[in-house]
Scaffold this motif. Structure first.
Motif, PDB file in Angstrom:
ATOM      1  N   PRO A  37       0.827  -1.208   0.000  1.00 16.63           N
ATOM      2  CA  PRO A  37       0.000   0.000   0.000  1.00 16.63           C
ATOM      3  C   PRO A  37       0.863   1.261   0.000  1.00 16.63           C
ATOM      4  N   TYR A  38       0.283   2.339  -0.515  1.00 20.67           N
ATOM      5  CA  TYR A  38       0.941   3.634  -0.530  1.00 20.67           C
ATOM      6  C   TYR A  38      -0.119   4.715  -0.349  1.00 20.67           C
ATOM      7  N   VAL A  39       0.305   5.887   0.027  1.00 20.63           N
ATOM      8  CA  VAL A  39      -0.584   7.036   0.148  1.00 20.63           C
ATOM      9  C   VAL A  39      -0.207   8.025  -0.946  1.00 20.63           C
ATOM     10  N   ALA A  40      -1.177   8.365  -1.782  1.00 20.24           N
ATOM     11  CA  ALA A  40      -0.977   9.363  -2.830  1.00 20.24           C
ATOM     12  C   ALA A  40      -1.523  10.691  -2.318  1.00 20.24           C
ATOM     13  N   VAL A  41      -0.720  11.733  -2.389  1.00 16.86           N
ATOM     14  CA  VAL A  41      -1.098  13.063  -1.903  1.00 16.86           C
ATOM     15  C   VAL A  41      -1.162  14.020  -3.096  1.00 16.86           C
ATOM     16  N   MET A  42      -2.248  14.774  -3.188  1.00 14.09           N
ATOM     17  CA  MET A  42      -2.417  15.773  -4.231  1.00 14.09           C
ATOM     18  C   MET A  42      -2.598  17.143  -3.568  1.00 14.09           C
ATOM     19  N   LEU A  43      -1.749  18.076  -3.914  1.00 18.84           N
ATOM     20  CA  LEU A  43      -1.801  19.423  -3.343  1.00 18.84           C
ATOM     21  C   LEU A  43      -2.116  20.439  -4.427  1.00 18.84           C
ATOM     22  N   LYS A  44      -2.846  21.472  -4.069  1.00 20.28           N
ATOM     23  CA  LYS A  44      -2.983  22.657  -4.903  1.00 20.28           C
ATOM     24  C   LYS A  44      -2.388  23.792  -4.099  1.00 20.28           C
ATOM     25  N   VAL A  45      -1.419  24.486  -4.676  1.00 13.99           N
ATOM     26  CA  VAL A  45      -0.762  25.591  -3.991  1.00 13.99           C
ATOM     27  C   VAL A  45      -0.805  26.838  -4.862  1.00 13.99           C
ATOM     28  N   MET A  46      -0.822  27.981  -4.193  1.00 19.17           N
ATOM     29  CA  MET A  46      -0.781  29.255  -4.903  1.00 19.17           C
ATOM     30  C   MET A  46       0.583  29.880  -4.671  1.00 19.17           C
ATOM     31  N   ASP A  47       1.259  30.218  -5.764  1.00 19.38           N
ATOM     32  CA  ASP A  47       2.574  30.843  -5.628  1.00 19.38           C
ATOM     33  C   ASP A  47       2.411  32.343  -5.371  1.00 19.38           C
ATOM     34  N   PRO A  48       3.491  33.059  -5.081  1.00 18.27           N
ATOM     35  CA  PRO A  48       3.387  34.487  -4.770  1.00 18.27           C
ATOM     36  C   PRO A  48       2.759  35.321  -5.887  1.00 18.27           C
ATOM     37  N   ALA A  49       2.832  34.843  -7.122  1.00 18.66           N
ATOM     38  CA  ALA A  49       2.246  35.569  -8.254  1.00 18.66           C
ATOM     39  C   ALA A  49       0.757  35.285  -8.408  1.00 18.66           C
ATOM     40  N   GLY A  50       0.215  34.403  -7.572  1.00 21.65           N
ATOM     41  CA  GLY A  50      -1.203  34.091  -7.626  1.00 21.65           C
ATOM     42  C   GLY A  50      -1.558  32.931  -8.532  1.00 21.65           C
ATOM     43  N   GLN A  51      -0.570  32.263  -9.090  1.00 19.22           N
ATOM     44  CA  GLN A  51      -0.837  31.120  -9.955  1.00 19.22           C
ATOM     45  C   GLN A  51      -1.041  29.867  -9.107  1.00 19.22           C
ATOM     46  N   VAL A  52      -2.106  29.129  -9.396  1.00 19.07           N
ATOM     47  CA  VAL A  52      -2.385  27.890  -8.680  1.00 19.07           C
ATOM     48  C   VAL A  52      -1.735  26.742  -9.445  1.00 19.07           C
ATOM     49  N   LYS A  53      -0.971  25.949  -8.718  1.00 12.13           N
ATOM     50  CA  LYS A  53      -0.282  24.810  -9.318  1.00 12.13           C
ATOM     51  C   LYS A  53      -0.665  23.552  -8.562  1.00 12.13           C
ATOM     52  N   SER A  54      -0.739  22.449  -9.273  1.00 13.53           N
ATOM     53  CA  SER A  54      -1.020  21.152  -8.655  1.00 13.53           C
ATOM     54  C   SER A  54       0.281  20.389  -8.500  1.00 13.53           C
ATOM     55  N   ARG A  55       0.424  19.733  -7.382  1.00  9.27           N
ATOM     56  CA  ARG A  55       1.595  18.906  -7.093  1.00  9.27           C
ATOM     57  C   ARG A  55       1.102  17.585  -6.535  1.00  9.27           C
ATOM     58  N   SER A  56       1.791  16.511  -6.847  1.00  8.48           N
ATOM     59  CA  SER A  56       1.413  15.213  -6.285  1.00  8.48           C
ATOM     60  C   SER A  56       2.667  14.418  -5.962  1.00  8.48           C
ATOM     61  N   PHE A  57       2.535  13.541  -4.975  1.00 11.99           N
ATOM     62  CA  PHE A  57       3.622  12.651  -4.614  1.00 11.99           C
ATOM     63  C   PHE A  57       3.041  11.447  -3.888  1.00 11.99           C
ATOM     64  N   GLU A  58       3.827  10.398  -3.806  1.00  7.70           N
ATOM     65  CA  GLU A  58       3.407   9.185  -3.124  1.00  7.70           C
ATOM     66  C   GLU A  58       4.337   8.901  -1.962  1.00  7.70           C
ATOM     67  N   MET A  59       3.776   8.290  -0.913  1.00 13.53           N
ATOM     68  CA  MET A  59       4.554   7.903   0.259  1.00 13.53           C
ATOM     69  C   MET A  59       4.245   6.457   0.603  1.00 13.53           C
ATOM     70  N   THR A  60       5.258   5.754   1.074  1.00 15.15           N
ATOM     71  CA  THR A  60       5.013   4.428   1.631  1.00 15.15           C
ATOM     72  C   THR A  60       4.263   4.611   2.943  1.00 15.15           C
ATOM     73  N   ILE A  61       3.712   3.543   3.473  1.00 18.17           N
ATOM     74  CA  ILE A  61       2.993   3.637   4.751  1.00 18.17           C
ATOM     75  C   ILE A  61       3.925   4.107   5.870  1.00 18.17           C
ATOM     76  N   PRO A  62       5.163   3.580   5.995  1.00 17.08           N
ATOM     77  CA  PRO A  62       6.058   4.111   7.036  1.00 17.08           C
ATOM     78  C   PRO A  62       6.370   5.602   6.839  1.00 17.08           C
ATOM     79  N   GLN A  63       6.538   6.050   5.596  1.00 19.86           N
ATOM     80  CA  GLN A  63       6.776   7.477   5.350  1.00 19.86           C
ATOM     81  C   GLN A  63       5.563   8.298   5.775  1.00 19.86           C
ATOM     82  N   PHE A  64       4.359   7.808   5.454  1.00 20.60           N
ATOM     83  CA  PHE A  64       3.150   8.520   5.833  1.00 20.60           C
ATOM     84  C   PHE A  64       2.993   8.572   7.352  1.00 20.60           C
ATOM     85  N   GLN A  65       3.307   7.471   8.036  1.00 18.32           N
ATOM     86  CA  GLN A  65       3.215   7.457   9.493  1.00 18.32           C
ATOM     87  C   GLN A  65       4.164   8.469  10.115  1.00 18.32           C
ATOM     88  N   ASN A  66       5.360   8.611   9.560  1.00 15.46           N
ATOM     89  CA  ASN A  66       6.309   9.615  10.039  1.00 15.46           C
ATOM     90  C   ASN A  66       5.771  11.019   9.769  1.00 15.46           C
TER      91      ASN A  66
END
Length: 81
Positions: A37-66
Motif C-alpha cells: 500500500p501507498y498514500v498518494a497526496v495531491m496538493l494545490k498551492v498558490m505561488d506568490p504571483a497568484g498562480q495555482v499549481k497542482s503537485r502530487s507525490f506518493e509515500m510508503t505507509i512508514p513514510q506517511f506514518q512519520n
C-alpha cells in the motif's frame, strides 16, 4: 532537466487544497515491489504571483506514518502558542 525538480512548496506558497488516497499497485512492467500500500497526496498551492499549481507525490505507509507524527507534533506546539 534530470537531477533537478521544482519544490512542492516553498515558504511563500499558500496551500489551497490537500487531498489524499490510499492505493495499492497490483501490476507493473517496471516495478518489482508490488502489492504494497501507498498514500498518494495531491496538493494545490498558490505561488506568490497568484498562480495555482497542482503537485502530487506518493509515500510508503512508514513514510506517511512519520509525516503524520510530525504533523501531530506541529499541532501540539501550535496549541501552546
Amino acid at each position: 532537466m534530470e537531477g533537478t525538480s521544482e519544490p512542492v512548496l516553498d515558504a511563500s506558497s499558500r496551500l489551497i487544497d490537500f487531498q489524499w488516497k490510499l492505493g495499492m499497485a497490483v501490476s507493473s512492467d517496471s516495478c518489482r515491489s508490488l502489492k504494497y500500500p501507498y498514500v498518494a497526496v495531491m496538493l494545490k498551492v498558490m505561488d506568490p504571483a497568484g498562480q495555482v499549481k497542482s503537485r502530487s507525490f506518493e509515500m510508503t505507509i512508514p513514510q506517511f506514518q512519520n509525516f503524520y507524527r510530525q504533523f501531530k507534533e506541529i499541532a501540539a506546539v501550535i496549541e501552546t502558542v
